[in-house]
Scaffold this active site. Structure first.
Site, PDB file in Angstrom:
ATOM      1  N   ARG B  13       0.512  -1.590   0.256  1.00  0.00           N
ATOM      2  CA  ARG B  13      -0.327   0.230   0.228  1.00  0.00           C
ATOM      3  C   ARG B  13       0.612   1.391  -0.123  1.00  0.00           C
ATOM      4  NH1 ARG B  13      -0.606   4.676   2.484  1.00  0.00           N
ATOM      5  NH2 ARG B  13       0.148   3.838   4.359  1.00  0.00           N
ATOM      6  N   ASP B  14       1.719   1.215   1.564  1.00  0.00           N
ATOM      7  CA  ASP B  14       2.345   2.870   1.484  1.00  0.00           C
ATOM      8  C   ASP B  14       3.322   3.060   0.076  1.00  0.00           C
ATOM      9  OD1 ASP B  14       3.832   5.332   2.077  1.00  0.00           O
ATOM     10  OD2 ASP B  14       3.277   4.599   4.119  1.00  0.00           O
ATOM     11  N   HIS B 208       3.543   4.109  13.236  1.00  0.00           N
ATOM     12  CA  HIS B 208       3.719   4.386  11.111  1.00  0.00           C
ATOM     13  C   HIS B 208       4.973   4.986  11.668  1.00  0.00           C
ATOM     14  CE1 HIS B 208       2.883   3.805   7.412  1.00  0.00           C
ATOM     15  NE2 HIS B 208       3.673   4.998   6.865  1.00  0.00           N
ATOM     16  N   HIS B 210       8.375   6.879   9.637  1.00  0.00           N
ATOM     17  CA  HIS B 210       9.397   6.677   7.990  1.00  0.00           C
ATOM     18  C   HIS B 210      10.771   6.859   8.671  1.00  0.00           C
ATOM     19  CE1 HIS B 210       6.888   7.131   4.546  1.00  0.00           C
ATOM     20  NE2 HIS B 210       5.773   6.665   5.652  1.00  0.00           N
ATOM     21  N   CYS B 241       4.962   9.337   0.784  1.00  0.00           N
ATOM     22  CA  CYS B 241       3.834  10.667   0.637  1.00  0.00           C
ATOM     23  C   CYS B 241       3.893  11.497  -0.186  1.00  0.00           C
ATOM     24  CB  CYS B 241       3.039  11.189   2.910  1.00  0.00           C
ATOM     25  SG  CYS B 241       2.267  12.528   2.303  1.00  0.00           S
ATOM     26  N   ASN B 250       9.165   4.061   3.809  1.00  0.00           N
ATOM     27  CA  ASN B 250       9.060   3.414   5.341  1.00  0.00           C
ATOM     28  C   ASN B 250      10.547   3.312   5.450  1.00  0.00           C
ATOM     29  OD1 ASN B 250       5.888   3.408   5.521  1.00  0.00           O
ATOM     30  ND2 ASN B 250       6.537   3.835   3.539  1.00  0.00           N
TER      31      ASN B 250
END
Lengths: 319, 319
Positions: B13-14, B208, B210, B241, B250
């Site tokens: 996803r990310d 979460h 980064h 992002c 990440n």
């Protein structure tokens, strides 16, 4: 009051040791000068190894001589043996660092003798300094591969502590604990450094971490929690150990300073000036690999040095 | 007994959100399957965003459908709004995650509404799920830019806590705290997560992080100390992002698992299998940048999983 942490730049020693080309002496001196201008208070400027073995350090005396004249900078140098120690003292240094490996195999490959034999070497260096009436020269002792070794694998904490004890008994004025090959993890660091600090008492303890497996800055945090307030770091993350495969990458000075300052510790260092120096060092060492995240991503918006902060928001989180 | 930590894979996803080319659905499914085979217990498999906005996720329903059939894997998906939540529930998901930004400016750029308006959206999603008789679907809520924002700069912890409280009151079944742009430092993480955990009570809290500025794994350690036992991470460090400049990266799944296992936490994950999957994913995404230290340096000699250790040497250091 903001607590102070010392970051010692070791790029000129641990970094240049791994670099292909010999860097010009004038550039080494400019490097030292600009580190001091950025606020770096301690530098390992060179290594008194046999020039035949490492031509990079054939100018050790000249670099030391110049660095010693830079105001506000504590200049130290690495010495692998008695002869190196004598050369370093003759060059005027007031702080020299001897290193041995906790891993016997690593020590054998690095300096062709056992760890015990290296301990004897350190005792000889202390005796020679004392006999020469030079107790004003601080003799640091570093323990390499203190968290594991690429040749031996695990290194028992009890062995590291016994070596630290022997070094202190021999007269070490300061101790450095090094993760030469990037094996350390934060739990291990916290546990070992608590014990090392207890043994060292008032004698300063520095941690020397590599970021080989990505845990370098996490290990800095763990050492901070244990009570360590001095760290080695290398500009642009240059460095490693020629006898430990893949052991490239000291923790990056800029990133380490960013970590400390953002946590509220005062390093006295201006990161922007470090980054400007780094950009020049990159041009001086073409073809080398450079690490570090802040150089790539930039500082956060509204970032300010720990010492200049007033907002309690940024103080509440200090350890 | 070794304590357990959950690492949720968010690379699909990310990570894929930032990737140039659309990855084939079959490869996404293979990716999920091999994560599960490596021992990964939780995966954010896709995002139910409008396909026109992010064509990468046009196959969200197909990927979710396949991932839900993989034994031992908790599959979740991101939803940006009510429509996405309805699609996700229709696809059979039992865990969906809504995200808003603590930074109002970031939220405006990301979803074109204020943080308060997004809070209302979350309340609507909860109401719609409840009205549909689907209380069996867990609704997670994530707070992005919880440690700072590239547009607004500082984000007050009090604001983050107020948002967390509002989300919990609205009925969030789980909370994720995200350092979307890589601004967090360990002192900040420890302080904020202690407060978030206190608010959340028995509802699970995930971090979460980064690694944009190199502090990702140090922040994991700080969150562990605060009591967090669940982390998002992305294979090969893919991700970022699209609305936050330089916010690539990440924390790397392999490195995060290495950190946790070496500290003595049981993740249930086999790093070698992750590395094998990573090598294939690298060939599936030509031209992309990959991060991570373990993939480059390899595991330490004699490395063993936390759950398989018997030596007290490796247990004594656990937090």
């Amino acid at each position: 009051m903001t607590e102070t942490v010392t970051v010692r730049e070791v790029g000129l020693r641990d970094g240049l040791q791994m670099v292909g080309a010999v860097l010009d002496t004038d550039r080494k001196i400019e490097w030292c000068r600009r580190e001091a201008a950025a606020g770096v208070a301690a530098i390992e400027a060179t290594s008194f190894v046999p020039p035949k073995l490492l031509p990079q350090f054939a100018d050790a005396g000249l670099v030391a001589h110049a660095a010693l004249r830079i105001e506000g900078l504590e200049t130290s140098a690495l010495v692998p043996n008695l002869k190196g120690a004598q050369r370093a003292i003759d060059a005027g240094l007031r702080k020299i660092d001897f290193v041995l490996s906790a891993s016997n195999e690593h020590n054998l490959r690095n300096v062709r003798r056992t760890t015990d034999a290296s301990l004897d070497d350190f005792r000889q260096i202390v005796a020679s300094r004392n006999d020469g009436g030079r107790r004003d020269v601080a003799l640091g002792a570093g323990v390499a591969t203190a968290f594991g070794c690429t040749i031996e694998g695990r290194v028992a904490p009890a062995r590291v502590l016994a070596i630290v004890e022997a070094l202190l008994e021999a007269g070490a004025d300061a101790i450095t604990i090094a993760d030469t090959v990037g094996y350390a993890n934060p739990a291990q660091v916290r546990a070992l450094l608590r014990d090392v600090l207890a043994l060292a008492g008032s004698r300063p303890v520095t941690c020397h971490f590599h970021d080989t497996r990505g845990l370098g800055l996490a290990n800095v945090c763990a050492a901070l929690e244990a009570g360590v307030r001095a760290f080695d770091a290398s500009l642009a993350g240059l460095g490693g150990c020629p006898f430990a495969p893949h052991a490239t990458g000291n923790i990056d000075t800029e990133d380490c300073v960013f970590l400390l300052e953002s946590m509220g510790f005062d390093t006295g260092i201006d990161i922007e000036q470090l980054l400007a120096l780094r950009r020049d060092v990159e041009t001086w060492l073409p073809g080398e690999a450079f690490a570090g995240a802040i150089a790539r991503a930039g500082l956060p918006k509204h970032f300010s040095r720990a010492a200049s902060r007033v907002s309690p928001v940024f103080h509440e989180g200090i350890l």
